[in-house]
Design a protein around this motif. Structure first.
Motif, short mmCIF file in Angstrom:
data_model
loop_
_atom_site.label_atom_id
_atom_site.label_comp_id
_atom_site.label_asym_id
_atom_site.label_seq_id
_atom_site.Cartn_x
_atom_site.Cartn_y
_atom_site.Cartn_z
N SER A 79 0.83 -1.20 0.00
CA SER A 79 0.00 0.00 0.00
C SER A 79 0.86 1.25 0.00
CB SER A 79 -0.92 0.00 1.23
OG SER A 79 -1.85 -1.06 1.17
N ALA A 80 1.89 1.26 0.83
CA ALA A 80 2.80 2.41 0.90
C ALA A 80 3.52 2.61 -0.42
CB ALA A 80 3.79 2.22 2.04
N ARG A 81 3.89 1.52 -1.07
CA ARG A 81 4.60 1.64 -2.36
C ARG A 81 3.69 2.22 -3.42
NH1 ARG A 81 5.31 -0.78 -7.21
NH2 ARG A 81 3.66 -2.30 -6.83
N GLN A 82 2.45 1.75 -3.46
CA GLN A 82 1.54 2.22 -4.51
C GLN A 82 1.16 3.68 -4.32
OE1 GLN A 82 -1.78 -0.33 -5.43
NE2 GLN A 82 -0.60 -2.21 -5.16
N VAL A 83 1.01 4.10 -3.08
CA VAL A 83 0.64 5.49 -2.82
C VAL A 83 1.85 6.40 -2.87
CG1 VAL A 83 -0.32 7.07 -1.10
CG2 VAL A 83 -1.39 4.84 -1.49
N GLY A 84 2.97 5.93 -2.30
CA GLY A 84 4.18 6.73 -2.24
C GLY A 84 4.21 7.56 -0.97
N ILE A 85 5.04 7.16 -0.01
CA ILE A 85 5.20 7.90 1.24
C ILE A 85 6.68 8.15 1.46
CG2 ILE A 85 3.10 6.92 2.27
CD1 ILE A 85 4.94 5.13 3.97
N GLN A 86 7.00 9.01 2.42
CA GLN A 86 8.41 9.34 2.65
C GLN A 86 9.17 8.19 3.30
OE1 GLN A 86 9.46 13.10 4.45
NE2 GLN A 86 7.63 14.10 3.64
N LYS A 87 8.59 7.55 4.31
CA LYS A 87 9.34 6.50 5.02
C LYS A 87 8.40 5.50 5.66
CE LYS A 87 13.33 6.94 6.95
NZ LYS A 87 14.51 7.24 7.82
N PHE A 88 8.89 4.25 5.74
CA PHE A 88 8.19 3.14 6.38
C PHE A 88 9.11 2.60 7.47
CE2 PHE A 88 6.96 -1.19 7.12
CZ PHE A 88 5.63 -1.34 6.75
N VAL A 89 8.63 2.55 8.71
CA VAL A 89 9.42 2.00 9.81
C VAL A 89 8.73 0.77 10.37
CG1 VAL A 89 10.39 2.41 12.10
CG2 VAL A 89 10.43 4.23 10.38
N GLN A 90 9.46 -0.33 10.38
CA GLN A 90 8.95 -1.59 10.91
C GLN A 90 9.47 -1.79 12.33
OE1 GLN A 90 6.81 -3.74 9.99
NE2 GLN A 90 7.30 -5.67 10.98
N THR A 112 14.44 -3.73 -3.82
CA THR A 112 13.78 -3.86 -5.12
C THR A 112 13.17 -2.55 -5.60
OG1 THR A 112 13.26 -6.18 -4.64
CG2 THR A 112 12.01 -5.12 -6.41
N TYR A 113 12.50 -1.85 -4.71
CA TYR A 113 11.74 -0.66 -5.11
C TYR A 113 12.38 0.65 -4.65
CZ TYR A 113 8.18 -4.28 -5.77
OH TYR A 113 7.50 -5.40 -6.15
N GLY A 114 13.44 0.56 -3.88
CA GLY A 114 14.08 1.77 -3.40
C GLY A 114 13.28 2.50 -2.34
N MET A 115 12.36 1.80 -1.68
CA MET A 115 11.56 2.44 -0.64
C MET A 115 12.45 2.79 0.56
SD MET A 115 8.19 1.01 1.42
CE MET A 115 7.20 0.86 -0.07
N ASP A 116 12.24 3.97 1.13
CA ASP A 116 12.97 4.38 2.32
C ASP A 116 12.36 3.67 3.52
OD1 ASP A 116 14.27 5.61 4.41
OD2 ASP A 116 13.96 7.65 3.68
N VAL A 117 13.07 2.68 4.03
CA VAL A 117 12.57 1.88 5.15
C VAL A 117 13.63 1.83 6.24
CG1 VAL A 117 11.21 0.44 3.59
CG2 VAL A 117 13.47 -0.35 4.33
N ASN A 118 13.17 1.59 7.46
CA ASN A 118 14.03 1.24 8.58
C ASN A 118 13.38 0.15 9.40
OD1 ASN A 118 14.90 4.62 8.72
ND2 ASN A 118 16.46 3.03 8.56
N ILE A 119 14.20 -0.61 10.09
CA ILE A 119 13.72 -1.64 11.02
C ILE A 119 14.35 -1.37 12.37
CG2 ILE A 119 13.76 -4.10 11.60
CD1 ILE A 119 14.00 -4.61 8.52
#
Length: 325
Positions: free
Chosen positions: A112-123, A170-177
């Motif tokens: 969902s975050a990839r399709q919409v496009g957000i600044q960052k995803f934190v798990q 794969t998608y270059g999403m800005d993520v952190n864990i």
């Protein structure tokens, strides 16, 4: 105005993080998406329910249509995923629920975050993905340690991490864990060790300890974790993992005896029950990375944090009495 989607925000760490954000970042908007399973409790957020910066939505993180609607409608910048089934004992009885929520739910949020496009995803993950250390060892897990989860719960969290990492690669999403050690503090559901022993002690019941009580955990006051997550969210390097620990290793026996002293209970109330299957012996985290890169250090000593936690439960007996009913 920064906009946040917090999933699982009615739970223990999630509700504390929402309180922290509202206090530390006045110019923010928070949407809390929570299914309100047994551990989700809106009483955790009753004091901010009318805050115009806060919006609660009851729903499932696997519902991608709902998640995407929320991301678009509120123009979400940051998604922080606290939503999880987190109790090891429950995962031994029904591992499929943990796969559905912890792994598939994380994947649904990522997509969902990839399709919409957000600044960052934190798990928000856990030190349990590393598996166990020996009791007599001085070793600590770094972020590069091989994952070796011991329970269906920790396996589902490790699998979720793999998906998060894949969306970065794969998608270059800005993520952190973030992988934190055992949290404790206000609003923790009384199936976890400290609130379990606290609430049992306050009601004159036995304080149950698994096995011999020698298992060791590193304890982190929840506010310190919230501060670390906020730093990672705004300053963490894309794709990176950060350990968050309290520098406070204690055995279960030590925890029980400290609570006996603080609550003026009898040591005879401590009882030993059959050990948990696959019970990890010791967890310990090397936190030098987050300390070096983001300048984070735990501010609460274990003694101060435990005293504050005990006082909170003493002042909020109605909160946990309603849960135990």
């Amino acid at each position: 105005m920064e906009s946040y989607l917090i999933t699982g925000g009615a739970g223990f760490i999630g509700s504390n993080f929402i309180h922290y954000l509202l206090a530390q970042r006045p110019n923010c908007r928070i949407v809390n998406l929570d299914l309100l399973t047994y551990a989700g409790n809106l009483a955790n957020l009753a004091d901010i329910a009318q805050d115009p910066r806060y919006q609660f939505v009851q729903g499932n993180i696997n519902n991608q249509n709902l998640v995407q609607q929320l991301l678009r409608h509120y123009r979400v910048d940051y998604l922080v995923n606290f939503a999880a089934e987190s109790h090891v004992d429950r995962s031994l009885k029904n591992p499929g629920v943990f796969l559905q929520t912890n792994t598939q739910g994380t994947l649904a949020l990522l997509e969902s975050a990839r399709q919409v496009g957000i600044q960052k995803f934190v798990q928000i993950s856990t030190d349990e993905v590393y598996g166990s250390l020996e009791l007599d060892s001085s070793a600590k897990f770094t972020e590069q340690a091989v994952l070796a989860p011991s329970s269906p719960y920790s396996a589902s969290k490790a699998a979720a991490e793999m998906f998060v990492h894949s969306y970065y690669q794969t998608y270059g999403m800005d993520v952190n864990i973030t992988r934190s050690s055992n949290n404790y503090g206000p609003y923790q559901y009384p199936e976890k060790l400290i609130p379990l022993l606290l609430t049992h002690g306050l009601q004159g019941q036995e304080l149950p300890i698994y096995g011999t009580g020698e298992n060791i955990r590193d304890w982190l006051y929840v506010e310190d974790n919230c501060r670390a997550i906020d730093l990672v969210l705004h300053h963490g390097q894309a794709g990176e993992i950060y350990n968050i620990g309290g520098h406070a290793e204690r055995s279960n026996n030590e925890i029980a005896n400290l609570l006996v002293d603080q609550l003026n209970l009898s040591g005879n109330q401590i009882s030993y029950v059959a050990d948990r299957l696959g019970h990890d012996q010791r967890y310990a985290l090397d936190t030098s990375k987050i300390e070096r890169e983001l300048g984070w250090q735990p501010q609460w000593s274990f003694e101060e944090g435990l005293k504050h936690t005990v006082n909170w439960y003493l002042k909020h007996k109605d909160w946990f009495y309603s849960l135990r009913k």
